[in-house]
Scaffold this motif. Structure first.
Motif, PDB file in Angstrom:
ATOM      1  N   ASP A   1      85.992  97.090 -16.066  1.00 42.84           N
ATOM      2  CA  ASP A   1      84.608  96.934 -15.575  1.00 42.84           C
ATOM      3  C   ASP A   1      84.950  97.070 -13.885  1.00 42.84           C
ATOM      4  OD1 ASP A   1      83.431  97.076 -17.892  1.00 42.84           O
ATOM      5  OD2 ASP A   1      83.622  95.052 -18.242  1.00 42.84           O
TER       6      ASP A   1
ATOM      7  N   LEU B   1      83.630 100.304 -12.013  1.00 36.87           N
ATOM      8  CA  LEU B   1      82.100 100.371 -11.934  1.00 36.87           C
ATOM      9  C   LEU B   1      81.526  99.817 -10.741  1.00 36.87           C
ATOM     10  CD1 LEU B   1      81.195  99.721 -15.707  1.00 36.87           C
ATOM     11  CD2 LEU B   1      81.733 101.871 -14.578  1.00 36.87           C
TER      12      LEU B   1
ATOM     13  N   ASP C   1      81.923 106.947  -8.899  1.00 42.97           N
ATOM     14  CA  ASP C   1      81.210 107.789  -9.790  1.00 42.97           C
ATOM     15  C   ASP C   1      80.909 108.968  -9.169  1.00 42.97           C
ATOM     16  OD1 ASP C   1      79.247 106.610  -7.928  1.00 42.97           O
ATOM     17  OD2 ASP C   1      77.658 106.645  -9.447  1.00 42.97           O
TER      18      ASP C   1
ATOM     19  N   GLN D   1      80.881 105.800 -16.300  1.00 38.76           N
ATOM     20  CA  GLN D   1      80.469 104.641 -17.282  1.00 38.76           C
ATOM     21  C   GLN D   1      80.885 104.869 -18.538  1.00 38.76           C
ATOM     22  OE1 GLN D   1      76.724 103.132 -16.034  1.00 38.76           O
ATOM     23  NE2 GLN D   1      76.632 101.506 -17.381  1.00 38.76           N
TER      24      GLN D   1
END
Length: 221
Positions: free
Chosen positions: A83, A86, A92, A99
């Motif tokens: 996690d 993220l 990203d 995700q």
């Protein structure tokens, strides 16, 4: 070392670059490697960069401080929980679908993941390595971990290339961890100037095999 190099058959070399779907997929770096490492102390950083330099020297390939297009083209991320990725700003953008990827890696209880980007000739132009330092992974000596990761980013290997046997070996005389000679031979042959930066035909494995045999065929003084 020569005997160990000759132990690899064309079929075994082919298996090193065969994907899970049965396709042959080989690629090497098409530009100097400019690494950056996140989430480790300076000592581990030096160990990892030293391992990368050793493998790239073996390959006859250059390293660089920066990549003119990307800044850093080989990124290592060390962390404890998936996690955490993220929360990395703009990651990203580098890893599309981050995700759902994190969700899959969590569900699989994965300890590592690698992703590559390729240039117009099919050569590697960027690599991303994610290492979750928990459980067994956290117990691996820094030198062993660094050399293993350096080997695994030197080429586009098949997913199962090292599933049954590590690319490293331990010298019984000294206890030192080294790169297995036959794997070192494959890396050196793959970076031969006469070899392509990328290949999707299994005949490429035969060309690698031929280059592994060449030194052994030379007469001894």
């Amino acid at each position: 070392m020569t005997a160990q190099l000759r132990d690899l058959t064309p079929e075994q070399i082919e298996a090193l670059f065969t994907r899970n779907d049965g396709a042959y997929a080989f690629a090497r770096w098409g530009r100097p490697v400019a690494p950056i490492v996140f989430g480790v102390q300076d000592e581990t950083l030096k160990t990892l960069k030293g391992a990368l330099e050793a493998v790239m020297t073996l390959a006859g390939h250059q390293m660089a401080e920066t990549d003119p297009e990307l800044g850093s083209n080989l990124m290592f991320f060390f962390f404890r929980d998936w996690d955490e990725l993220l929360e990395v700003p703009d990651l990203d953008r580098l890893i599309p679908g981050l995700q759902p990827l994190v969700a899959r890696l969590k569900a699989a209880d994965a300890s590592q993941y690698r992703a590559f980007r390729f240039d117009d000739q099919g050569g590697i132009k960027a690599g991303f390595v994610f290492l979750r330092m928990k459980g067994a992974m956290a117990q691996i000596p820094a030198e062993t971990l660094a050399l293993t990761q350096a080997v695994q980013v030197a080429l586009l290997w098949g997913e199962a290339a090292f599933a049954e046997a590590s690319p490293l070996a331990v010298l019984p005389e000294t206890g030192a961890t080294i790169l297995r000679p036959e794997i070192a031979g494959v890396i050196a042959a793959a970076y031969d100037r006469m070899m392509p930066v990328a290949a999707d035909d299994k005949s490429h494995a035969l060309r690698l095999f031929a280059r592994l045999q060449a030194p052994a065929e030379q007469p001894q003084n």
